[in-house]
Design an enzyme around this catalytic site. Structure first.
Site, PDB file in Angstrom:
ATOM      1  N   ASP A 291       0.765  -1.342   0.033  1.00 18.82           N
ATOM      2  CA  ASP A 291       0.087  -0.276  -0.008  1.00 18.82           C
ATOM      3  C   ASP A 291       0.949   1.353   0.044  1.00 18.82           C
ATOM      4  OD1 ASP A 291      -2.195   1.505   0.172  1.00 18.82           O
ATOM      5  OD2 ASP A 291      -2.499   1.151   2.158  1.00 18.82           O
TER       6      ASP A 291
ATOM      7  N   ASP B 230      -2.863  -1.024   6.030  1.00 21.14           N
ATOM      8  CA  ASP B 230      -3.247  -0.222   7.265  1.00 21.14           C
ATOM      9  C   ASP B 230      -4.630  -0.195   7.294  1.00 21.14           C
ATOM     10  OD1 ASP B 230      -3.340   1.752   5.403  1.00 21.14           O
ATOM     11  OD2 ASP B 230      -2.383   3.220   6.862  1.00 21.14           O
TER      12      ASP B 230
END
Length: 942
Positions: free
Chosen positions: A347, A648
């Site tokens: 990410d 996350d």
């Protein structure tokens, strides 16, 4: 609203509430601006159920514990225990040593089960984490009054009252908004807060792009609003992610698959060989029980009884060492999987970056001033801050956000819009006293930002004058400016050349993926309206900001790429921002990569996607949804890659579950991501991934090392038994009791010591091992056979040399014969002594023991010392002599055994020297010098 309960119902239905005007949306839901009545809310709650995600019901604790005994290695151990009990029952007289060892094997099985159950019990709580992200209480309008209700009692049609800092408890359609921005990063991965308005939007757009919808699990960054609930519980976007996560099966790791395959082969080999020996000896006229016990010795010699416990402890040591590097591993086998990773899908927001908007540059005519530091902590330098004070003072006065110092909740943070937070931090770095500025120029009016004019204006009283401060999109602001503050010249008319210059600076900043804000002001009358306050402006400057990369990321990416690991960015942010960050951290260095959006992926079938990913040239994915990220991970896995995924946000949870290794951020990540992952980075540092990969590779190498150690011993046990079978010797050179004593006693501690070896130098300079590479690779088998055959030759020789010294024919030997008992002891002690030298040489595949020395082998020497004490006790202690049918050995006997061990060590030293010489020749070869580094390292690893 009807609740279909299907995964696709929510995305299909919610755009219908986004498209009509506010009155139409309320009418569809059967509610007015006064909200639902208490009775209507109760009826809907009964019909639709509470606003909570369903609890995932897995197997009971008892079934999960019982499942630990179905692993094939556990079954092998249980079979060994049963065989030992059978030997105890059939023996006449009964040998209590068999009973004791059977109990010991069962204890090992129980220990393995407890360790495995404990790891699994703590690992998976994704559903509970998703439920925890829903706020417990919220404010709604019912019967025209604001009431505080439990979030679980929300129903479709409830009108939410939202303010800055509130968590959104359900999916809702905005019906009234004042400067509303929402942090959607947990769902979309986008770092910038999204503006929300009551305006209707196109009905055919993606739900997450609807500018008048807010989503469960997101947070209000700034402003206030009212919104009518359109979906609750599992019908929300959050519920859709929950279902994606719940439907994703957790797969076995490469190590688990390889150990299971090894266990099947070993079990089959042990059974077949034992049956063959039994079939050969039975026709020779020996007693049935004796023949069975003989075959039992063959089977037990092939089963590495101590291996599961050894492997579990070695993995646990790896977990503990990774924890010291801020990487928490929730499953033991994940340690090895991480070491075999070939692809990392990372990410951007919160993983490569800090997820904290930060001002990078401020332009005032006619110079750009750099701003250092990252995140919300006001620590950093501003290049020549004096010329910037006016610009930064104006910017922070035109802000609604607040900068909060560290407290018990965490470090520096921003309450409100993160873009405005970045302005506050930059001003503090330049020495602007935020509190003093706000006190000296109190706000008397505000014209909030809206999507049409793309500006925000606040009016302040400063002494006897009134000043309007304006910030917003540079193009919109520049069009309203007639003057500019230009250095020592002060306020001057803005020329066409200067307009072009400002536009060029804005373009340059945008190409660097900076979000650019313009700042201007003008004196106004105290009763000036919006139109008057936002015309004839005086331009102060431009401010460029972004979510900055973490400072340690570049080195970590370089380390991973040097180790042959491919890194692919998969983010919900824009392609332009993603590429800029990728270049800043060194993920992309050459020409522009292939950039695919979620919409592009929707037009690719699975084969096309796999073909695209098989091309090793750089690629990044932007504007992706959770299902897109899962598709990318699945495609890589279909190509045979071992995939690690970092993330996350809640939107990352399905991909984290689907990956071989899910890596979540511990400090900034959501509970959903942390619980879906098998590894959590406690410091949110991407650099911890590189350290964990190195440790994982070391763990795998250590597992292979103690496999060689254990199976070398098994070869040494098996060969004398087979030689005795075909030579017609009526008794076993090693009894099943002695084999179990070696495997569970003498071998375990040294094998554990081998399992804790530190990584060898250059571990991260080699490519990942092939996912198809077996634990029993050709190199491993060759070394087992090399060391095992030398050990077996020595043990067989000393056994039959001692038997021959009695001068008796084979048929005259009985179990009570003292010469046989001495020979039996020689064989057992010969294996233990040989294993001491095997352990010393196995500390490295290539380095000589002279180079390694003994100083770094404290644990190994201590473990081998205990093994030596154990074999001495078996030889000399009367109680143990009776248990193991042994006899005391003379000094000459021990000297012969030590000489056999030294010969084994010398033989392996000669092998290592030849290997090093061959590697040097390969390294100096002109042909090899032309090969890529990864290819050279593969050749050298052979």
């Amino acid at each position: 609203m009807a609740r279909s309960g299907t995964q696709t119902a929510v995305p299909q239905s919610r755009p219908g509430f986004a498209s009509p005007d506010v009155a139409g949306a309320l009418d569809r839901l059967g509610v007015t601006s006064r909200g639902l009545s208490a009775d209507d809310a109760a009826l809907r709650l009964t019909r639709d159920g509470p606003n909570e995600l369903p609890v995932a019901h897995g197997p009971s604790m008892l079934r999960r514990f019982a499942a630990q005994f179905t692993d094939l290695f556990a079954v092998m151990l249980l079979v060994a225990a049963v065989i030992t009990l059978v030997a105890y029952e059939l023996g006449r007289p009964r040998d209590t040593g068999n009973l004791q060892l059977a109990v010991a094997i069962l204890a090992v099985v129980l220990l393995n089960a407890v360790i495995g159950f404990g790891q699994e019990f703590a690992a998976e709580r994704t559903a509970e984490a998703l439920r925890a992200m829903v706020p417990h209480r919220t404010v709604v309008v019912r019967d025209g009054e604001r009431v505080d209700v439990p979030a679980v009692s929300l129903v479709v049609g409830d009108i939410l009252v939202l303010e800055a800092g509130d968590a959104v408890p359900a999916d809702a359609r905005v019906i009234e908004a004042h400067g509303l921005t929402v942090d959607n990063s947990a769902l979309t991965g986008e770092s910038e807060p999204a503006r929300r308005t009551p305006d209707a939007v196109a009905a055919d757009g993606p739900p997450l792009d609807a500018g008048n919808l807010v989503w469960m699990g997101t947070t209000v960054s700034a402003g206030t609003a009212r919104a009518v609930v359109v979906a609750t519980a599992k019908d929300t976007e959050f519920g859709r992610i929950y279902q994606l996560t719940a439907q994703t099966r957790t797969e076995h790791s490469p190590l688990q698959r390889q150990v299971a395959g090894m266990a099947r082969r070993v079990a089959a080999g042990a059974f077949c060989l034992g049956a063959l020996v039994f079939a050969i000896r039975l026709p020779l006229g020996g007693p049935l029980v004796t023949s069975f016990v003989f075959a039992l010795g063959v089977m037990v010699a092939l089963v590495p009884e101590g291996l599961p416990a050894t492997m579990s402890v070695a993995l646990a040591v790896g977990v503990r060492r990774m924890a010291h590097r801020k990487a928490l591993i929730k499953k033991l086998v994940a340690v090895e999987t991480l070491g075999s990773t070939t692809v990392i899908c990372t990410d951007k927001t919160g993983t490569l970056t800090k997820a904290e908007m930060t001002v990078q540059a401020v332009w005032v005519p006619d110079r750009t001033h750099a701003v250092s530091g990252a995140g919300y902590e006001p620590v950093g330098d501003v290049d020549d801050p004096e010329p910037l004070r006016g610009t930064l003072q104006a910017a922070v006065l035109c802000c609604d956000a607040r900068l909060l110092p560290p407290d018990s909740a965490g470090g520096w943070r921003v309450l409100g819009d993160t873009t405005e937070g970045a302005l506050l931090v930059a001003a503090a770095k330049a020495g602007v006293d935020l509190t003093a500025e706000q006190r000296a120029a109190p706000r008397i009016e505000e014209f909030p930002f809206d999507a049409d004019r793309k500006l925000m204006t606040t009016v302040h009283r400063t002494g006897e004058t009134t000043i309007a401060y304006v910030k917003g999109a540079p193009q919109e602001l520049l069009a309203r400016c007639t003057r500019i503050v230009q250095g020592d010249e002060g306020v001057v008319a803005i020329s066409d050349a200067m307009r072009a210059r400002v536009a060029a600076v804005n373009d340059d900043m945008s190409r660097d993926a900076l979000r650019v804000l313009g700042v201007a002001y003008r004196p106004v009358s105290a009763d000036a309206g919006q139109a008057d306050a936002e015309q004839d402006l005086i331009l102060l400057g431009l401010i460029g900001m972004l979510d900055p990369p973490r400072p340690e990321v570049s080195a970590a990416i370089a380390t991973c790429e040097r180790a042959g690991i491919r890194i692919v960015m998969v983010t919900g942010d824009s392609a332009l921002t993603a590429e800029a960050i990728a270049r800043k951290v060194g993920l992309i260095t050459g020409a522009s990569p292939r950039a695919l959006t979620g919409a592009d992926l929707d037009h690719l079938d699975e084969q096309q996607l796999r073909t695209l990913l098989a091309d090793p040239s750089p690629v990044l994915f932007a504007r992706v949804k959770p299902e897109h990220k899962m598709r990318v991970v699945s495609a890589f896995k279909d190509l045979g890659e071992i995939v690690a995924v970092t993330g996350d946000g809640a939107n990352d949870a399905p991909a984290l579950r689907r990956a071989d290794i899910g890596v979540a951020m511990g400090a900034s990540g959501t509970d959903v991501a942390r619980e879906a992952a098998v590894m959590v980075l406690l410091d949110d540092s991407f650099a911890s991934i590189a350290a964990a990969v190195e440790r994982g590779r070391s763990v795998y190498q250590n597992i292979r090392t103690f496999l060689i150690y254990v199976f070398t011993s098994n070869v040494g046990e098996l060969v004398p038994i087979l030689v005795a079978t075909f030579a017609g010797f009526p008794l076993v050179p090693l009894s099943a009791v002695q084999v179990l004593a070696i495997d569970l006693g003498s071998d375990v501690l040294p094998a554990l010591a081998l399992g804790t070896l530190q990584p060898e130098p250059g571990t991260m300079d080699k490519p990942p091992r092939s996912p198809r590479e077996s634990l029993f690779s050709a190199a491993v088998v060759r070394r087992i056979l090399f060391l095992g055959s030398i050990q077996a030759a020595g043990v067989t020789a000393v056994f039959f040399w001692h038997i021959h010294s009695a001068g008796l024919p084979f048929s005259s030997f009985t179990a009570a014969n003292p010469v046989y008992r001495e020979a039996l002891t020689m064989a057992q002690a010969g294996i233990v002594i040989s294993q001491i030298f095997v352990g010393l040489t196995l500390r490295s595949d290539r380095l000589s023991i002279v180079t390694l020395g003994l100083r770094s082998s404290g644990r190994m020497l201590a473990a081998q010392g205990l093994s030596l004490v154990a074999i001495c006790a078996i030889s000399y202690v009367p109680v143990l002599q009776r248990l193991f049918h042994t006899a005391p050995l003379s000094g000459a006997d021990w000297a012969i055994l030590v000489a056999c061990g030294i010969l084994l060590l010398l033989a392996d030293e000669i092998r290592k020297a030849a290997l090093r010489s061959r590697q040097r020749r390969h390294a100096d070869s002109p042909v090899e010098q032309t090969l890529p580094a990864s290819r050279r390292s593969r050749l050298q690893a052979r």
